[in-house]
Design a protein around this motif. Structure first.
Motif, mmCIF file in Angstrom:
data_model
loop_
_atom_site.group_PDB
_atom_site.id
_atom_site.type_symbol
_atom_site.label_atom_id
_atom_site.label_comp_id
_atom_site.label_asym_id
_atom_site.label_seq_id
_atom_site.Cartn_x
_atom_site.Cartn_y
_atom_site.Cartn_z
ATOM 1 N N ALA A 20 14.305 4.387 67.703
ATOM 2 C CA ALA A 20 14.218 4.210 66.255
ATOM 3 C C ALA A 20 13.569 2.872 65.926
ATOM 4 C CB ALA A 20 15.613 4.278 65.635
ATOM 5 N N ALA A 21 12.727 2.880 64.928
ATOM 6 C CA ALA A 21 12.051 1.657 64.512
ATOM 7 C C ALA A 21 13.033 0.751 63.771
ATOM 8 C CB ALA A 21 10.874 2.002 63.608
ATOM 9 N N VAL A 22 12.791 -0.539 63.850
ATOM 10 C CA VAL A 22 13.627 -1.503 63.144
ATOM 11 C C VAL A 22 13.272 -1.444 61.668
ATOM 12 C CG1 VAL A 22 14.165 -3.938 62.877
ATOM 13 C CG2 VAL A 22 13.756 -2.989 65.145
ATOM 14 N N ALA A 23 14.284 -1.280 60.805
ATOM 15 C CA ALA A 23 14.038 -1.228 59.360
ATOM 16 C C ALA A 23 13.699 -2.627 58.860
ATOM 17 C CB ALA A 23 15.269 -0.682 58.649
ATOM 18 N N ARG A 24 12.604 -2.757 58.175
ATOM 19 C CA ARG A 24 12.173 -4.051 57.645
ATOM 20 C C ARG A 24 12.048 -3.960 56.125
ATOM 21 N NH1 ARG A 24 10.588 -7.171 61.936
ATOM 22 N NH2 ARG A 24 9.972 -6.016 63.778
ATOM 23 N N ALA A 25 12.334 -5.051 55.459
ATOM 24 C CA ALA A 25 12.223 -5.088 54.005
ATOM 25 C C ALA A 25 10.752 -5.065 53.605
ATOM 26 C CB ALA A 25 12.884 -6.342 53.466
ATOM 27 N N VAL A 26 10.452 -4.323 52.597
ATOM 28 C CA VAL A 26 9.093 -4.244 52.081
ATOM 29 C C VAL A 26 8.833 -5.515 51.271
ATOM 30 C CG1 VAL A 26 7.520 -2.936 50.619
ATOM 31 C CG2 VAL A 26 9.204 -1.748 51.998
ATOM 32 N N THR A 27 7.744 -6.194 51.536
ATOM 33 C CA THR A 27 7.470 -7.464 50.865
ATOM 34 C C THR A 27 7.058 -7.282 49.414
ATOM 35 O OG1 THR A 27 5.202 -7.417 51.682
ATOM 36 C CG2 THR A 27 6.815 -8.631 53.002
ATOM 37 N N SER A 28 6.601 -6.086 49.036
ATOM 38 C CA SER A 28 6.169 -5.867 47.660
ATOM 39 C C SER A 28 7.278 -5.289 46.778
ATOM 40 C CB SER A 28 4.959 -4.932 47.629
ATOM 41 O OG SER A 28 5.323 -3.679 48.163
ATOM 42 N N TRP A 29 8.502 -5.175 47.314
ATOM 43 C CA TRP A 29 9.605 -4.588 46.563
ATOM 44 C C TRP A 29 10.016 -5.508 45.426
ATOM 45 C CZ3 TRP A 29 14.582 -6.147 45.455
ATOM 46 C CH2 TRP A 29 15.403 -5.175 44.877
ATOM 47 N N LYS A 30 10.239 -4.930 44.259
ATOM 48 C CA LYS A 30 10.727 -5.689 43.106
ATOM 49 C C LYS A 30 11.867 -4.907 42.472
ATOM 50 C CE LYS A 30 6.351 -7.890 42.056
ATOM 51 N NZ LYS A 30 5.285 -8.069 41.094
ATOM 52 N N PRO A 31 12.910 -5.589 42.017
ATOM 53 C CA PRO A 31 14.032 -4.867 41.402
ATOM 54 C C PRO A 31 13.638 -4.274 40.057
ATOM 55 C CG PRO A 31 14.329 -7.228 41.164
ATOM 56 C CD PRO A 31 13.124 -7.033 42.037
ATOM 57 N N PHE A 32 14.308 -3.211 39.676
ATOM 58 C CA PHE A 32 14.078 -2.605 38.380
ATOM 59 C C PHE A 32 14.793 -3.431 37.309
ATOM 60 C CE2 PHE A 32 13.597 1.071 41.193
ATOM 61 C CZ PHE A 32 12.356 1.521 40.778
ATOM 62 N N PRO A 33 14.229 -3.550 36.123
ATOM 63 C CA PRO A 33 14.914 -4.297 35.061
ATOM 64 C C PRO A 33 16.182 -3.569 34.628
ATOM 65 C CG PRO A 33 12.971 -3.206 34.193
ATOM 66 C CD PRO A 33 12.951 -3.002 35.682
ATOM 67 N N CYS A 34 17.207 -4.322 34.274
ATOM 68 C CA CYS A 34 18.482 -3.698 33.903
ATOM 69 C C CYS A 34 18.552 -3.375 32.412
ATOM 70 C CB CYS A 34 19.646 -4.600 34.296
ATOM 71 S SG CYS A 34 19.665 -6.159 33.406
ATOM 72 N N LEU A 35 17.588 -3.847 31.631
ATOM 73 C CA LEU A 35 17.482 -3.571 30.207
ATOM 74 C C LEU A 35 18.637 -4.149 29.377
ATOM 75 C CD1 LEU A 35 16.171 0.114 30.360
ATOM 76 C CD2 LEU A 35 14.851 -1.995 30.209
ATOM 77 N N LEU A 36 19.305 -5.160 29.886
ATOM 78 C CA LEU A 36 20.332 -5.861 29.126
ATOM 79 C C LEU A 36 19.740 -7.150 28.569
ATOM 80 C CD1 LEU A 36 23.408 -5.542 31.506
ATOM 81 C CD2 LEU A 36 22.946 -4.227 29.452
ATOM 82 N N THR A 37 20.265 -7.565 27.429
ATOM 83 C CA THR A 37 19.810 -8.830 26.865
ATOM 84 C C THR A 37 20.475 -9.981 27.622
ATOM 85 O OG1 THR A 37 21.602 -8.937 25.263
ATOM 86 C CG2 THR A 37 19.584 -7.779 24.575
ATOM 87 N N ARG A 38 19.946 -11.182 27.447
ATOM 88 C CA ARG A 38 20.544 -12.350 28.093
ATOM 89 C C ARG A 38 21.997 -12.543 27.662
ATOM 90 N NH1 ARG A 38 16.923 -16.146 30.455
ATOM 91 N NH2 ARG A 38 14.776 -15.495 30.208
ATOM 92 N N ARG A 39 22.262 -12.288 26.386
ATOM 93 C CA ARG A 39 23.628 -12.440 25.883
ATOM 94 C C ARG A 39 24.573 -11.436 26.552
ATOM 95 N NH1 ARG A 39 25.632 -12.655 19.589
ATOM 96 N NH2 ARG A 39 27.829 -12.912 20.094
#
Length: 50
Positions: A20-39
């Protein structure tokens, strides 16, 4: 200086039994916005921290 890949070093110490190949993190991955305000985020964090 010798630069050893961490995955290679671990494999050298404990070889995998399967091919099995070693799982590596994708360097272009970005989290999805949570759509909550700062408050709303501040309120949630304040509630969790007590």
């Amino acid at each position: 200086m010798n630069h050893i890949n961490t995955a290679t070093a671990v494999t050298a110490v404990k070889p995998r039994e399967d091919d099995a190949a070693v799982a590596r993190a994708v360097t272009s991955w970005k989290p999805f916005p949570c759509l909550l305000t700062r408050r709303e985020l501040r309120d949630l964090i304040a509630k969790q921290l007590g």
